[in-house]
Motif scaffolding. Structure first.
Motif, short mmCIF file in Angstrom:
data_model
loop_
_atom_site.label_atom_id
_atom_site.label_comp_id
_atom_site.label_asym_id
_atom_site.label_seq_id
_atom_site.Cartn_x
_atom_site.Cartn_y
_atom_site.Cartn_z
N SER A 1 44.13 42.14 35.10
CA SER A 1 44.01 40.72 34.78
C SER A 1 43.06 40.03 35.76
N ALA A 2 43.25 40.30 37.05
CA ALA A 2 42.40 39.67 38.06
C ALA A 2 40.94 40.05 37.88
N ALA B 1 48.41 43.32 36.83
CA ALA B 1 47.91 42.21 37.65
C ALA B 1 46.47 42.46 38.08
N VAL C 1 42.54 35.90 40.80
CA VAL C 1 43.95 36.24 40.88
C VAL C 1 44.44 36.64 39.49
N THR D 1 51.44 40.03 41.33
CA THR D 1 50.28 39.16 41.49
C THR D 1 49.27 39.93 42.33
N THR E 1 48.06 38.13 37.18
CA THR E 1 49.51 38.33 37.12
C THR E 1 49.79 39.45 36.15
#
Length: 167
Positions: free
Chosen positions: A59-60, A56, A9, A158, A11
Motif C-alpha cells: 500500500s505504501a 502495508a 505510509v 502500518t 496500512t
C-alpha cells in the motif's frame, strides 16, 4: 521545497481462521514457528503478522495488495512462508525506487502470548526486510468478535517507505 525524499505510509490488514484441530497445520506468526499452538488456514503459511506487513508495504509503495501480488490462483505460492512474501515485497519496493523506513504490526487474538517472543519476531521480520525496523504489539478483544471467541487471528500493520537515495 524540502530536500527530504518523499515518504509514503500504508496500512495493511490480514486475518486467518484457525485450522481444524488435528489438521497438522503449524502456527506461523511473525516469520516464526510456534510449536504447540494451533495453526491457521491459508493458501500460504497463514502468517497474519507477515501478511499484514506485506499489505502495508505494498500500500505504501502504491503496488497493490497481497491478493493482487500473491493471488490464491498461483499454485507455486501454496504454503509460501511469510518470510518469502516479505522478501518478495521488498524486491518489488526496491524495483519501484522505495526503501522501507519501518513497519509496525499489531496482532489481535487471545493466543499465542506474544510478549515472550516479541523481540524474536521483530528480529525475524526485520531480517526478511534487510534490517528495516519492525515493531510488534498485541492485543486481545476482551472476548469480542472472531478473535475474542478464539476462531482466528488478525494482524494490522502500518508501514513507512521513502524514496531510495543515491548515496
Amino acid at each position: 521545497m524540502s530536500s527530504q525524499p518523499p515518504c509514503r505510509v500504508g496500512t495493511g490488514v490480514d486475518v486467518h481462521a484457525y485450522a481444524a484441530e488435528g489438521s497438522g497445520r503449524v502456527l506461523m506468526l511473525g516469520c516464526l514457528e510456534w510449536p504447540g499452538e494451533r495453526g491457521t488456514e491459508g493458501h500460504s503459511d497463514g502468517d497474519v503478522a507477515a501478511h499484514a506487513a506485506c499489505n502495508a508495504l505494498l500500500s505504501a509503495g502504491g503496488l497493490g495488495d497481497l491478493g493482487a501480488v500473491f493471488g490464491t490462483d498461483r499454485p507455486e505460492l501454496a504454503g509460501a512462508s511469510g518470510e518469502h512474501l516479505l522478501r518478495h515485497v521488498l524486491s518489488l519496493l526496491s524495483a519501484a525506487g522505495w526503501q522501507v523506513g519501518n513497519v509496525a504490526v499489531q496482532l489481535v487474538g487471545n493466543r499465542p502470548r506474544v510478549g515472550p517472543r516479541r523481540a524474536e519476531m521483530e528480529a525475524a521480520m526485520s531480517a526478511a526486510l534487510d534490517g528495516a525496523a519492525v515493531s510488534v504489539t498485541a492485543a486481545t478483544t476482551d472476548g469480542l468478535g472472531f478473535t475474542g471467541r478464539g476462531e482466528g487471528l488478525a494482524g494490522i500493520a502500518t508501514a513507512l517507505v521513502h524514496a531510495r537515495g543515491d548515496d
